[in-house]
Design an enzyme around this catalytic site. Sequence first.
Site, mmCIF file in Angstrom:
data_model
loop_
_atom_site.group_PDB
_atom_site.id
_atom_site.type_symbol
_atom_site.label_atom_id
_atom_site.label_comp_id
_atom_site.label_asym_id
_atom_site.label_seq_id
_atom_site.Cartn_x
_atom_site.Cartn_y
_atom_site.Cartn_z
ATOM 1 N N LEU A 181 -16.936 49.160 16.753
ATOM 2 C CA LEU A 181 -16.586 50.562 16.601
ATOM 3 C C LEU A 181 -17.858 51.387 16.447
ATOM 4 C CD1 LEU A 181 -13.603 50.162 14.089
ATOM 5 C CD2 LEU A 181 -13.554 50.142 16.583
ATOM 6 N N VAL A 182 -17.752 52.676 16.711
ATOM 7 C CA VAL A 182 -18.912 53.564 16.612
ATOM 8 C C VAL A 182 -18.530 54.731 15.706
ATOM 9 C CG1 VAL A 182 -20.658 54.866 17.862
ATOM 10 C CG2 VAL A 182 -19.555 52.912 18.966
ATOM 11 N N GLY A 183 -18.629 54.519 14.398
ATOM 12 C CA GLY A 183 -18.186 55.541 13.467
ATOM 13 C C GLY A 183 -16.686 55.743 13.559
ATOM 14 N N ASN A 220 -17.453 46.264 7.790
ATOM 15 C CA ASN A 220 -17.989 46.778 9.045
ATOM 16 C C ASN A 220 -19.483 46.484 9.101
ATOM 17 O OD1 ASN A 220 -15.469 48.259 9.982
ATOM 18 N ND2 ASN A 220 -15.776 49.021 7.912
ATOM 19 N N ARG A 240 -15.615 31.301 7.796
ATOM 20 C CA ARG A 240 -14.344 31.637 7.154
ATOM 21 C C ARG A 240 -14.503 32.098 5.718
ATOM 22 N NH1 ARG A 240 -10.913 26.381 7.480
ATOM 23 N NH2 ARG A 240 -12.983 25.537 6.971
ATOM 24 N N ASP A 269 -17.346 58.138 7.573
ATOM 25 C CA ASP A 269 -18.267 57.651 8.609
ATOM 26 C C ASP A 269 -17.999 58.389 9.917
ATOM 27 O OD1 ASP A 269 -20.415 56.199 9.541
ATOM 28 O OD2 ASP A 269 -19.235 54.433 10.076
ATOM 29 N N HIS A 286 -11.203 50.451 11.126
ATOM 30 C CA HIS A 286 -12.346 49.727 10.576
ATOM 31 C C HIS A 286 -11.909 48.589 9.675
ATOM 32 C CE1 HIS A 286 -14.633 53.179 12.025
ATOM 33 N NE2 HIS A 286 -15.719 52.435 11.884
ATOM 34 N N GLU A 336 -29.313 55.952 6.862
ATOM 35 C CA GLU A 336 -28.711 54.650 7.176
ATOM 36 C C GLU A 336 -29.580 53.960 8.223
ATOM 37 O OE1 GLU A 336 -24.445 52.684 8.591
ATOM 38 O OE2 GLU A 336 -24.771 54.839 8.771
#
Length: 329
Positions: A266-268, A175, A183, A231, A208, A83
């Site tokens: 977010l982080v995973g 994400n 929009r 994730d 998420h 990734e």
Amino acid sequence: MPETSFFDLQINGYFGVDFNQDDISAEDLHNACAALARDGVGGVLATIITDDLPRMAARLSRIAHLRLTDPLISRMIVGFHIEGPFISTTAGYVGAHPVAHARETDWNEMSPLLDAADGLTRIVTLAPEQDPQQQVTRRLADQGIVVSAGHTNASLDQLDAAIDAGLSMFTHLGNGCPRLMDRHDNIIQRALSRTDQLYVGLIADGAHVPFFALKNYLQLIGLDRAFIVSDAIAAAGCGPGLYPLGDRKVTVGEDGVPRAEDDSHLVGSATPMQRMAENLQHEVGLTKAEIDRLTRSNPRRIIGAASVAPTPYATKSVAKNGAHPATAP
């Protein structure tokens, strides 16, 4: 790997173990795989995220080597999901990846990562706008590697050009994008408009993607084209606390959600697949058969997991750090 087990195409770590650490030990990786098996997972793609290219290569090579020393690791880690690093450098779209190492594609940089993974690369996530001539996308697809769009703000034209070159998937829809977007003309809507040509990954932890939105997305995508990933980072299967992800430490609060220090993204996730399956049942209203498609059969089908042969392993081998690899229970 039994069809009744979950199959996770995107997992960064588990049970306190970070797959993106340097020189991961045989014992730690074995323990993470044992915890995954205990929690109903039959196979995963270990996900190596954006970093300095030599360090990414070393991490891929290390895990590929450890697969040869331990039957449990070999059985559980079917391959790799790379990734990055060819993702958007724009704030929001780059997500939790270190922006200093995000870049435009270059086959001379992609190829050493594939070599380090020892033929085990199953998915590469990149941003189509970072592969403007689609050369890397085309070469990966020609090798049978699934190319997925992610951490991207590709235009519809760029997305279409990538699809024509072999792009076939979208990574964790909803994400890897900023909180404030147009929009209507945004990457989520563009991806949804092409779900007749793309498989789409979703994270079913409720953080998420809110469950009502997850239900909407699944209805638009269709159950044949959607799949669930965890994730997960090292925090999965543990609890609140401080956990590693590469060179950083990630805080997981009482709500079980890993977040950046400034709460910008977010982080995973820290949610195991079993809990995600329960969420799909109780929060989204899916049947067991529908959940099985999203968490078991579809992920296997996407990478042709049934045709992936187990890697032979050495009965006597010493890990890089000098530790003797554990044996499967």
